[in-house]
Design an enzyme around this catalytic site. Structure first.
Site, short mmCIF file in Angstrom:
data_model
loop_
_atom_site.label_atom_id
_atom_site.label_comp_id
_atom_site.label_asym_id
_atom_site.label_seq_id
_atom_site.Cartn_x
_atom_site.Cartn_y
_atom_site.Cartn_z
N CYS B 80 -6.15 -9.43 35.56
CA CYS B 80 -7.46 -9.46 34.91
C CYS B 80 -8.17 -10.80 35.18
O CYS B 80 -8.51 -11.09 36.31
CB CYS B 80 -7.31 -9.17 33.42
SG CYS B 80 -8.86 -8.81 32.58
N HIS B 190 -4.62 -4.20 33.19
CA HIS B 190 -3.47 -4.83 32.54
C HIS B 190 -2.23 -3.96 32.71
O HIS B 190 -2.06 -3.00 31.95
CB HIS B 190 -3.75 -5.02 31.04
CG HIS B 190 -4.73 -6.10 30.76
ND1 HIS B 190 -4.36 -7.41 30.55
CD2 HIS B 190 -6.08 -6.08 30.68
CE1 HIS B 190 -5.44 -8.14 30.34
NE2 HIS B 190 -6.49 -7.36 30.41
N GLU B 192 0.71 -4.67 31.83
CA GLU B 192 1.53 -4.81 30.61
C GLU B 192 0.96 -4.04 29.43
O GLU B 192 1.52 -4.05 28.35
CB GLU B 192 1.70 -6.30 30.29
CG GLU B 192 0.54 -6.98 29.58
CD GLU B 192 -0.66 -7.33 30.45
OE1 GLU B 192 -0.75 -6.83 31.59
OE2 GLU B 192 -1.54 -8.08 29.99
#
Lengths: 252, 208
Positions: B80, B190, B192
């Site tokens: 990001c 993202h 994660e």
């Protein structure tokens, strides 16, 4: 094709998941961490955790709770309740939230949204609106968990917050919250049509019919579900199937 | 594997730490210039504003660390905002220089608003990754059924055609969502925050 995000809303008090009707008559439902992991496994797209008493009692927010609840939940997490300063926001991010919901503090410090957005980016700040209709059926804005009347127009307040850097708007109808009678479609439509950042509709979901009606009648891209999930009135996978069958797209 | 997570006073690092541990690696947060040989890969994480992140990076000489680390041939992963700072320049709230490891610029999404001209527009939610079918690396990393979670108000744009790269479409804007250039990897979304498939992608991007 519009992609709809499904957000599980967990209202908490101390260490407990709670839920009431119109923000009142709160019942303890259990451990928020257990509910959060259940929704994660079942395919929820995002989780919103609220500390419902921090602002009301002027206490620090329950950051430990976020820390524990967010472990190994690889989806976005938002936190709200009692965030008054940039330091509070920092604590929320450090504890595992990706964005913060901010409401009460905006009535005390008009710069708080821009201060947080400047450091953490606009996408990290969501302005939270607690809306009730007054005797004349006009929408008016509340804070401190629906207790205090701010005597402001929700749309105007949301617009200002977005101009100050809020990247998202959470619109909660306190009148519909916990009632399982459906979203305040008129309110959501009005906000979505006038605000060009993503809007989360909240308050009133009791069935997948309510979600479908809401997304079909408004341009909303995210829906918050509390009671209907906590009491197993709704299945995440089935909501997604219904959305897909009706021409919407959902997260993987 | 020891993974350095470069902290530029940005937002949520906890979930990234959780995710790196979950895939069996050992993460360490670093806030100043450190020894490259202590780490097998580094992550530039993803929450924050460009200008404030770059100020912090320069103040702590973290730019030297990242640039030196890139030269070791070990993997550098930008997520990001961490992807965006790899580029030459950003126009997020002003004009800021990036690390210049990738050629291109970072621009804000704007959308016409009925009432007051232009307003900020956030891309928030799950979206697809599109790539050239002949790009076997991207094809393997991004199976068609997987969507990834995006949360950003600016996007990267480049005049250079990176052969291993992917795009995502938002509001009729086709922006770079993935680049792999040798050991330098960037993703706009993202991993994660993109469920189990995202966390497994994180592992592939760090380990291969």
């Amino acid at each position: 094709m519009r992609t709809i995000r499904l957000i599980a809303r967990l209202d908490t008090k101390n260490q407990n998941l709670i839920k009431g009707i119109n923000f009142e008559g709160l019942k303890i439902l259990g451990n928020p961490t257990d509910f959060a992991s259940k929704y994660y496994i079942e395919g929820i797209d995002e989780i919103a955790i609220f500390d419902t008493i921090a602002s009301l009692y002027g206490m620090p927010a329950n950051f430990d709770l976020i820390n524990v609840t967010t472990k190994n939940l690889f989806i976005p997490i938002g936190f709200g309740g009692g965030i008054k300063t940039v330091d509070d926001a920092r604590m929320a991010f450090r504890s595992g939230s990706d964005k913060i919901y901010i409401n009460s503090a905006t009535f005390q410090n008009s710069k708080i949204v821009s201060e947080i957005a400047k450091i953490y980016g606009n996408q990290s700040v969501c302005i939270s609106l607690q809306v009730k209709r007054d005797a004349n059926k006009n929408w008016t804005l509340f804070y401190d968990n629906g207790r205090e009347n701010a005597n402001k127009d929700p749309l105007e307040w949301a617009s200002n917050a977005v101009n100050n850097g809020a990247g998202e708007v959470l619109a909660t109808s306190v009148d519909m919250d916990g009632t399982k009678k459906g979203y305040d479609i008129e309110l959501i439509k009005k906000i979505v049509d006038n605000i060009k950042v993503p809007v989360i509709a909240s308050g009133g979901c009791g069935s997948s019919d309510h979600i479908l009606e809401l997304v079909e009648k408004t341009g909303v891209t995210a829906v918050s579900i509390g009671t209907a999930l906590h009491y197993n009135l709704i299945e995440i996978e089935k909501i997604k199937d219904r959305l897909i069958n009706n021409g919407f797209s959902v997260a993987a | 594997m020891n993974i350095a997570i470069v902290d530029y006073n940005s937002g949520n690092l906890k979930n990234l730490l959780d995710a790196v541990r979950y895939i069996g690696f050992n993460p360490e947060i670093i806030t100043e210039n450190s020894k490259s040989n202590n780490f097998d890969a580094i992550i530039l994480p993803g929450v924050g504003a460009f200008g404030s992140a770059m100020d912090f990076i320069k103040k702590r000489n973290l730019d030297e660390f990242v640039i030196d680390f890139t030269k070791t041939g070990k993997n550098v992963l930008g997520i990001c905002l961490g992807f965006q700072i790899l580029f030459d320049k950003s126009y997020e709230n002003g004009e800021h220089d990036g690390l210049g490891l990738l050629k291109g610029e970072v621009l804000p999404f704007y959308k016409k608003n009925n009432t007051d001209g232009y307003q900020l527009n956030t891309h928030m939610g799950w979206n697809n990754i599109r790539y050239n079918e002949n790009d076997k690396i991207s094809s393997k990393l991004f199976p068609k059924k997987h969507k990834f979670y995006f949360l950003h108000t600016c996007f990267a744009s480049s005049e250079i055609n990176y052969p291993v790269s992917a795009f995502t479409n938002y509001n009729d804007c086709n922006f770079l969502s993935f680049i792999k250039k040798d050991n330098l990897v960037g993703v706009q979304f993202h991993p994660e925050k993109s469920r189990e498939h995202g966390v497994h992608l994180l592992k592939s991007l760090l380990a291969n």
